[in-house]
Design a protein around this motif. Structure first.
Motif, PDB file in Angstrom:
ATOM      1  N   GLN A 158       0.798  -1.222   0.000  1.00  0.00           N
ATOM      2  CA  GLN A 158       0.000   0.000   0.000  1.00  0.00           C
ATOM      3  C   GLN A 158       0.837   1.281   0.000  1.00  0.00           C
ATOM      4  OE1 GLN A 158      -3.392  -0.157  -0.284  1.00  0.00           O
ATOM      5  NE2 GLN A 158      -3.115  -2.362  -0.411  1.00  0.00           N
ATOM      6  N   GLN A 159       2.157   1.157   0.123  1.00  0.00           N
ATOM      7  CA  GLN A 159       3.017   2.341   0.172  1.00  0.00           C
ATOM      8  C   GLN A 159       3.208   2.945  -1.211  1.00  0.00           C
ATOM      9  OE1 GLN A 159       6.687   1.841   2.355  1.00  0.00           O
ATOM     10  NE2 GLN A 159       5.718   0.431   3.787  1.00  0.00           N
ATOM     11  N   ASP A 160       3.466   4.251  -1.218  1.00  0.00           N
ATOM     12  CA  ASP A 160       3.848   4.937  -2.452  1.00  0.00           C
ATOM     13  C   ASP A 160       5.353   4.810  -2.590  1.00  0.00           C
ATOM     14  OD1 ASP A 160       1.263   5.839  -3.083  1.00  0.00           O
ATOM     15  OD2 ASP A 160       1.483   7.556  -1.746  1.00  0.00           O
ATOM     16  N   TYR A 161       5.807   4.299  -3.720  1.00  0.00           N
ATOM     17  CA  TYR A 161       7.228   4.139  -3.977  1.00  0.00           C
ATOM     18  C   TYR A 161       7.700   5.245  -4.913  1.00  0.00           C
ATOM     19  CZ  TYR A 161       6.959  -0.234  -1.514  1.00  0.00           C
ATOM     20  OH  TYR A 161       6.780  -1.170  -0.520  1.00  0.00           O
ATOM     21  N   PRO A 162       9.001   5.497  -4.908  1.00  0.00           N
ATOM     22  CA  PRO A 162       9.526   6.537  -5.806  1.00  0.00           C
ATOM     23  C   PRO A 162       9.146   6.261  -7.258  1.00  0.00           C
ATOM     24  CG  PRO A 162      11.195   5.882  -4.219  1.00  0.00           C
ATOM     25  CD  PRO A 162      10.046   4.923  -4.064  1.00  0.00           C
ATOM     26  N   LYS A 163       9.082   7.320  -8.035  1.00  0.00           N
ATOM     27  CA  LYS A 163       8.688   7.223  -9.442  1.00  0.00           C
ATOM     28  C   LYS A 163       9.540   6.183 -10.164  1.00  0.00           C
ATOM     29  CE  LYS A 163       7.907   9.895 -13.559  1.00  0.00           C
ATOM     30  NZ  LYS A 163       7.834  11.176 -14.194  1.00  0.00           N
TER      31      LYS A 163
END
Length: 90
Positions: free
Chosen positions: A17-22
């Motif tokens: 569910q985490q946002d990861y770097p682009k």
């Protein structure tokens, strides 16, 4: 949140569910819970244009350590090649 890295379903929920770097997205995990320090490897899919983002993953590592009580080590690896992207210890 979970106290145990061996709680696979909750651990998957935490890291997926985490946002990861682009340029990076969650693929899968491997849990090491037989001996301490307990560890977690997060495999990320990498787009061809993705830059190397070891420093940017520190935010994800901090969040993961905060949410998994007994996690001692954390690695991020590229899903296909298994190449190490970044590694952290509590």
């Amino acid at each position: 949140k979970t106290e145990y890295v061996g709680d696979a379903q909750n651990v998957v929920n935490i890291v997926s569910q985490q946002d990861y770097p682009k340029g990076y997205c969650y693929d899968s995990i491997a849990i090491q819970s037989e001996t301490e320090p307990y560890g977690l490897t997060v495999f990320l899919k990498e787009e061809p244009s993705a830059s190397k983002i070891e420093d940017e993953l520190q935010i994800n590592a901090d969040t993961t350590f905060d949410l998994i009580g007994n996690l001692g080590t954390l690695e991020y690896r590229e899903a296909d090649s298994k190449e190490l992207i970044a590694a952290y210890e509590r």
